[in-house]
Design an enzyme around this catalytic site. Structure first.
Site, PDB file in Angstrom:
ATOM      1  N   TRP A 101       0.812  -1.221   0.000  1.00  0.00           N
ATOM      2  CA  TRP A 101       0.000   0.000   0.000  1.00  0.00           C
ATOM      3  C   TRP A 101       0.833   1.252   0.000  1.00  0.00           C
ATOM      4  CZ3 TRP A 101      -4.448  -0.559  -1.954  1.00  0.00           C
ATOM      5  CH2 TRP A 101      -5.146  -1.764  -1.780  1.00  0.00           C
ATOM      6  N   ASP A 175      -1.792   6.579   6.136  1.00  0.00           N
ATOM      7  CA  ASP A 175      -2.885   5.778   5.584  1.00  0.00           C
ATOM      8  C   ASP A 175      -3.305   4.798   6.674  1.00  0.00           C
ATOM      9  OD1 ASP A 175      -4.513   3.918   4.353  1.00  0.00           O
ATOM     10  OD2 ASP A 175      -3.149   3.493   2.684  1.00  0.00           O
ATOM     11  N   LYS A 199     -12.791  -1.489   5.895  1.00  0.00           N
ATOM     12  CA  LYS A 199     -12.034  -2.455   6.673  1.00  0.00           C
ATOM     13  C   LYS A 199     -12.573  -2.503   8.106  1.00  0.00           C
ATOM     14  CE  LYS A 199      -9.515  -2.591   2.951  1.00  0.00           C
ATOM     15  NZ  LYS A 199      -8.298  -1.826   2.705  1.00  0.00           N
TER      16      LYS A 199
HETATM   17  C1  LIG Z   1      -7.787  -1.325   1.314  1.00  0.00           C
HETATM   18  C2  LIG Z   1      -6.679  -0.340   1.432  1.00  0.00           C
HETATM   19  C3  LIG Z   1      -6.531   0.729   0.538  1.00  0.00           C
HETATM   20  C4  LIG Z   1      -7.379   0.881  -0.714  1.00  0.00           C
HETATM   21  O1  LIG Z   1      -8.647   1.232  -0.455  1.00  0.00           O
HETATM   22  P1  LIG Z   1      -9.713   1.406  -1.651  1.00  0.00           P
HETATM   23  O2  LIG Z   1     -10.916   1.797  -0.892  1.00  0.00           O
HETATM   24  O3  LIG Z   1      -9.832   0.099  -2.357  1.00  0.00           O
HETATM   25  O4  LIG Z   1      -9.208   2.476  -2.544  1.00  0.00           O
HETATM   26  C5  LIG Z   1      -5.524   1.642   0.746  1.00  0.00           C
HETATM   27  N1  LIG Z   1      -4.676   1.507   1.785  1.00  0.00           N
HETATM   28  C6  LIG Z   1      -4.777   0.484   2.664  1.00  0.00           C
HETATM   29  C7  LIG Z   1      -3.827   0.389   3.791  1.00  0.00           C
HETATM   30  C8  LIG Z   1      -5.778  -0.471   2.513  1.00  0.00           C
HETATM   31  O5  LIG Z   1      -5.888  -1.485   3.389  1.00  0.00           O
END
Ligand SMILES: *Cc1c(COP(=O)(O)O)cnc(C)c1O
Length: 363
Positions: A101, A175, A199
């Site tokens: 990521w 993030d 998540k």
């Molecule tokens: C799932 C995830 C993303 C991507 O998210 P989307 O909603 O699919 O754009 C970005 N960063 C992390 C750490 C993730 O777990």
């Protein structure tokens, strides 16, 4: 009806009480005669849902007054562009690469400014975290980006870096898509945090951005208006139609979190769940987790069978035992158990019991 234990990395398990409440309120929300998804985002009913959700989240995460909470769309991946569009001013940004990521964030940011690598754990196969004191942060850096929890590699920062203590007074961008609300956040170390909701907060479609006020209002001229933090903030996240139903469900999750003791209690539960699983993995001769012990994720636990020819049998047996979505991400293979807030301890206990039984049959 039988609900399974769902170990999906996202969209992921939801608290059952939230699903039940949403079902009960589906046709007629609080006597309004409407479903939430049929309401105008500017009507008093939805505004009350929105304001309650924001207030509850601010309380839960102890977000200081000089941070704005934005409910956006586009997911974590869109923020990989939206953050540099708003914060880079066309200058340089420093990325700490700790898994898929943060790699993606780094690559995307290069379209909007100079994206540098401050540190990387790639040579370790992303099983460690580079020590902050070794990070190469330029004097001209607009911000430093980290991924708080690498959902695919299962690596988590258990303490956010203190950039000021490292002698660089630049904003930290985190993030936190896959561990938001699983633990407290030290906002004194953060400039901006973002994450998709799917998540740990609710359904896909909602993206959370929590940003320090002084970082708002510096968007590049070509930043799309709907992604300009200033326009979003000035319009209480209603510059355009927000993902109303996702905000409503996330609001129910926030109330569920409050009822269950808040983030501190959630963190204790998450520690207990993760420890149960990691202790079992470490004691087993069939399964292995490769991540360094000091940075193992409490949310996403990747593991491998030492005999990979048994993978399909393992997954089929798990499914038969009502343990779903354990297959690892295709880029790394193996298995992954995501054990977000809404995964009860009983789910992890059932997983460990199944894994123990499966191991016995392999002798
Ligand atoms: C799932 C995830 C993303 C991507 O998210 P989307 O909603 O699919 O754009 C970005 N960063 C992390 C750490 C993730 O777990």
């Amino acid at each position: 009806m039988s609900r399974a234990f769902n170990f999906s990395a996202g969209p992921a398990v939801m608290p059952e009480a939230v699903l039940q409440q949403a079902a009960a309120e589906m046709l007629d929300w609080h006597g309004s005669g409407m479903s939430v998804m049929e309401m105008s985002h500017r009507g008093k009913e939805f505004i009350s849902i929105y304001e309650q959700a924001e207030a509850d989240l601010r309380e839960l995460l102890a977000v200081p007054a000089h941070f704005r909470i934005l409910f956006m769309q586009g997911g974590g991946l869109a923020e990989n562009a939206i953050v540099p569009l708003n914060l880079s001013q066309g200058g340089a940004m420093d990325f700490v690469l700790t898994g898929s990521w943060s790699q993606k964030s780094h690559k995307e940011a290069g379209k909007y400014g100079v994206a540098r690598v401050a540190a990387s754990s790639q040579t370790d196969g992303f099983t460690t975290l580079p020590t902050p004191a070794t990070w190469q942060i330029g004097a001209d850096s607009r911000y430093v980006h980290i991924c708080g929890n690498e959902t695919i590699h299962g690596v988590e920062f258990h303490e956010l870096p203190d950039l000021k203590a490292l002698g660089c007074d630049v904003p930290l961008v985190v993030d936190f898509s896959s561990h938001v609300a699983s633990r407290p956040v030290d906002w004194s170390r953060v400039g901006l945090a973002f994450g998709g909701a799917q998540k740990n907060l609710g359904p896909a479609g909602l993206t959370l951005v929590i940003v320090r006020e002084d970082l708002i209002g510096h968007a590049l001229p070509h930043c799309p208006s709907a992604f300009d933090y200033k326009l979003v903030a000035d319009n209480q996240s209603m510059y355009n139609t927000p993902p109303t139903y996702s905000i409503y469900i996330a609001g129910l999750v926030f109330q569920w979190l409050k009822k269950n003791g808040g983030i501190a209690a959630m963190e204790q539960r998450n520690i207990a769940k993760a420890q149960l699983l990691y202790d079992f993995l470490d004691s087993s001769s069939l399964y292995v987790n490769k991540v360094s012990k000091d940075c193992r994720s409490r949310m996403n636990v990747p593991f491998y069978l030492r005999d990979e020819s048994r993978n399909e049998a393992f997954l089929a047996g798990a499914k038969a035992a009502n343990l779903l979505q354990l297959k690892g991400h295709k880029s790394v293979g193996g298995m992954r158990a995501s054990i977000y807030n809404a995964m009860p301890l009983e789910g992890v206990q059932a997983l460990v019991a199944y894994m123990r039984e499966f191991e016995k049959t392999q002798a």
